[in-house]
Design a protein around this motif. Sequence first.
Motif, PDB file in Angstrom:
ATOM      1  N   ALA A  12      -9.284 -17.085 -19.511  1.00 28.69           N
ATOM      2  CA  ALA A  12     -10.573 -17.211 -18.971  1.00 28.69           C
ATOM      3  C   ALA A  12     -10.344 -17.679 -17.449  1.00 28.69           C
ATOM      4  N   PHE A  13      -9.124 -17.784 -16.833  1.00 27.16           N
ATOM      5  CA  PHE A  13      -8.910 -18.249 -15.557  1.00 27.16           C
ATOM      6  C   PHE A  13      -8.242 -17.170 -15.055  1.00 27.16           C
ATOM      7  N   PRO A  14      -8.709 -16.455 -13.841  1.00 21.71           N
ATOM      8  CA  PRO A  14      -8.204 -15.358 -13.248  1.00 21.71           C
ATOM      9  C   PRO A  14      -6.860 -15.767 -12.534  1.00 21.71           C
ATOM     10  N   VAL A  15      -5.825 -14.810 -12.440  1.00 25.50           N
ATOM     11  CA  VAL A  15      -4.653 -15.051 -11.688  1.00 25.50           C
ATOM     12  C   VAL A  15      -4.904 -14.580 -10.539  1.00 25.50           C
ATOM     13  N   ARG A  16      -4.628 -15.442  -9.392  1.00 21.10           N
ATOM     14  CA  ARG A  16      -4.743 -14.974  -8.015  1.00 21.10           C
ATOM     15  C   ARG A  16      -3.342 -15.268  -7.437  1.00 21.10           C
ATOM     16  N   THR A  17      -3.043 -14.061  -6.863  1.00 15.57           N
ATOM     17  CA  THR A  17      -1.902 -13.668  -6.136  1.00 15.57           C
ATOM     18  C   THR A  17      -1.995 -14.258  -4.632  1.00 15.57           C
ATOM     19  N   ARG A  18      -1.006 -15.027  -4.463  1.00 13.76           N
ATOM     20  CA  ARG A  18      -1.330 -15.811  -3.036  1.00 13.76           C
ATOM     21  C   ARG A  18      -0.524 -15.062  -1.963  1.00 13.76           C
ATOM     22  N   GLY A  19      -1.071 -14.980  -0.737  1.00 10.79           N
ATOM     23  CA  GLY A  19      -0.176 -14.545   0.254  1.00 10.79           C
ATOM     24  C   GLY A  19      -0.421 -13.102   0.484  1.00 10.79           C
ATOM     25  N   ARG A  20       0.144 -12.535   1.552  1.00 10.94           N
ATOM     26  CA  ARG A  20       0.044 -11.024   1.740  1.00 10.94           C
ATOM     27  C   ARG A  20       1.674 -10.507   1.703  1.00 10.94           C
ATOM     28  N   GLN A  21       1.753  -9.296   1.231  1.00 10.30           N
ATOM     29  CA  GLN A  21       3.067  -8.713   1.321  1.00 10.30           C
ATOM     30  C   GLN A  21       3.273  -7.724   2.586  1.00 10.30           C
ATOM     31  N   TYR A  22       4.541  -7.374   2.748  1.00 17.76           N
ATOM     32  CA  TYR A  22       4.787  -6.433   3.972  1.00 17.76           C
ATOM     33  C   TYR A  22       3.703  -5.479   4.300  1.00 17.76           C
ATOM     34  N   GLU A  23       3.357  -4.635   2.981  1.00 20.59           N
ATOM     35  CA  GLU A  23       2.551  -3.406   3.099  1.00 20.59           C
ATOM     36  C   GLU A  23       1.159  -3.576   3.501  1.00 20.59           C
ATOM     37  N   ASP A  24       0.854  -5.150   3.406  1.00 20.19           N
ATOM     38  CA  ASP A  24      -0.723  -5.668   3.733  1.00 20.19           C
ATOM     39  C   ASP A  24      -0.835  -5.744   5.246  1.00 20.19           C
ATOM     40  N   PHE A  25       0.098  -5.713   5.888  1.00 24.70           N
ATOM     41  CA  PHE A  25       0.095  -5.875   7.412  1.00 24.70           C
ATOM     42  C   PHE A  25      -0.034  -4.650   8.159  1.00 24.70           C
ATOM     43  N   GLN A  26      -0.720  -4.529   9.087  1.00 21.72           N
ATOM     44  CA  GLN A  26      -0.871  -3.096   9.954  1.00 21.72           C
ATOM     45  C   GLN A  26      -0.650  -3.762  11.514  1.00 21.72           C
ATOM     46  N   VAL A  27       0.078  -3.091  12.345  1.00 25.26           N
ATOM     47  CA  VAL A  27       0.100  -3.421  13.669  1.00 25.26           C
ATOM     48  C   VAL A  27      -1.450  -3.331  14.306  1.00 25.26           C
ATOM     49  N   GLY A  28      -1.930  -4.262  14.847  1.00 29.37           N
ATOM     50  CA  GLY A  28      -3.080  -4.380  15.583  1.00 29.37           C
ATOM     51  C   GLY A  28      -4.363  -5.034  14.783  1.00 29.37           C
ATOM     52  N   GLN A  29      -3.795  -5.239  13.422  1.00 31.77           N
ATOM     53  CA  GLN A  29      -4.625  -5.907  12.490  1.00 31.77           C
ATOM     54  C   GLN A  29      -5.083  -7.484  13.155  1.00 31.77           C
ATOM     55  N   ARG A  30      -6.175  -7.911  13.037  1.00 32.27           N
ATOM     56  CA  ARG A  30      -6.742  -9.206  13.533  1.00 32.27           C
ATOM     57  C   ARG A  30      -7.097 -10.088  12.136  1.00 32.27           C
ATOM     58  N   LEU A  31      -6.472 -11.458  12.214  1.00 29.20           N
ATOM     59  CA  LEU A  31      -6.726 -12.084  10.900  1.00 29.20           C
ATOM     60  C   LEU A  31      -7.324 -13.307  11.416  1.00 29.20           C
ATOM     61  N   ASP A  32      -8.743 -13.569  11.201  1.00 30.48           N
ATOM     62  CA  ASP A  32      -9.506 -14.809  11.602  1.00 30.48           C
ATOM     63  C   ASP A  32      -9.190 -16.012  10.178  1.00 30.48           C
ATOM     64  N   HIS A  33      -8.437 -16.852  10.584  1.00 29.24           N
ATOM     65  CA  HIS A  33      -8.001 -17.729   9.528  1.00 29.24           C
ATOM     66  C   HIS A  33      -9.277 -18.764   9.417  1.00 29.24           C
ATOM     67  N   HIS A  34      -9.523 -18.991   8.022  1.00 34.03           N
ATOM     68  CA  HIS A  34     -10.779 -19.909   7.776  1.00 34.03           C
ATOM     69  C   HIS A  34     -10.442 -21.339   7.849  1.00 34.03           C
ATOM     70  N   TRP A  35     -11.193 -21.918   7.502  1.00 34.19           N
ATOM     71  CA  TRP A  35     -11.246 -23.498   7.541  1.00 34.19           C
ATOM     72  C   TRP A  35     -11.535 -24.382   8.547  1.00 34.19           C
ATOM     73  N   GLY A  36     -10.177 -24.290   9.530  1.00 36.06           N
ATOM     74  CA  GLY A  36     -10.582 -25.035  10.923  1.00 36.06           C
ATOM     75  C   GLY A  36     -10.127 -26.453  10.310  1.00 36.06           C
ATOM     76  N   ARG A  37      -9.827 -27.347  11.447  1.00 37.74           N
ATOM     77  CA  ARG A  37      -9.324 -28.696  11.012  1.00 37.74           C
ATOM     78  C   ARG A  37      -9.857 -29.607  12.178  1.00 37.74           C
ATOM     79  N   THR A  38     -10.515 -30.381  11.864  1.00 41.86           N
ATOM     80  CA  THR A  38     -10.942 -31.645  12.928  1.00 41.86           C
ATOM     81  C   THR A  38      -9.890 -32.706  12.995  1.00 41.86           C
ATOM     82  N   LEU A  39      -9.442 -32.876  14.158  1.00 38.86           N
ATOM     83  CA  LEU A  39      -7.985 -33.855  14.212  1.00 38.86           C
ATOM     84  C   LEU A  39      -8.947 -35.394  14.575  1.00 38.86           C
TER      85      LEU A  39
END
Length: 167
Positions: A12-39
């Motif tokens: 009943a619980f989906p399995v989630r693979t964490r992270g990316r593998q080599y093939e998931d990255f392309q030169v020029g690809q931009r990743l906006d990381h979510h969350w943010g952190r207030t210090l």
Amino acid sequence: MNSHEQVLEPSAFPVRTRGRQYEDFQVGQRLDHHWGRTLSAGDATLFATATLAYNPLYFNAEHAREEGHPDLVVHPLLALCTVVGLSVEDLSEAGGPFLGIDDLTFHRAVHPGDTLSSASTVLAKRPSGSQPGFGIVTWRTEGRDQHGDLVVAFTRSNLVVMREAQS
């Protein structure tokens, strides 16, 4: 077991693979990381104390104000660690050795109450010559405050597992 309790099967619980593998990255690809952190001031003081960084800018608000800052200054390495940490889920959570940071520039001071966000662009990728089944990926990461002002920027590389190596 009570009649109102429900038993859930593991399926009943989906399995989630964490992270990316080599093939998931392309030169020029931009990743906006979510969350943010207030210090907070507590974050700043704890980090300065734990790292024995006894510069009064990091733990004496009055001194920081005398030097022209609105409040304590967050140690730049805490800002760096925060920005790197925000990028981990998208870049390196699947594992693989961290190969280092280059071209690190601190652009402006961070103060308690600032919220940092992070984005990365893939600069390069290549198969590893010494580690079969892995590639080396290099990103340019920028950390910005809540106003969009650049706080810290750097390049970082990791050894990243190739999908074919896990089959």
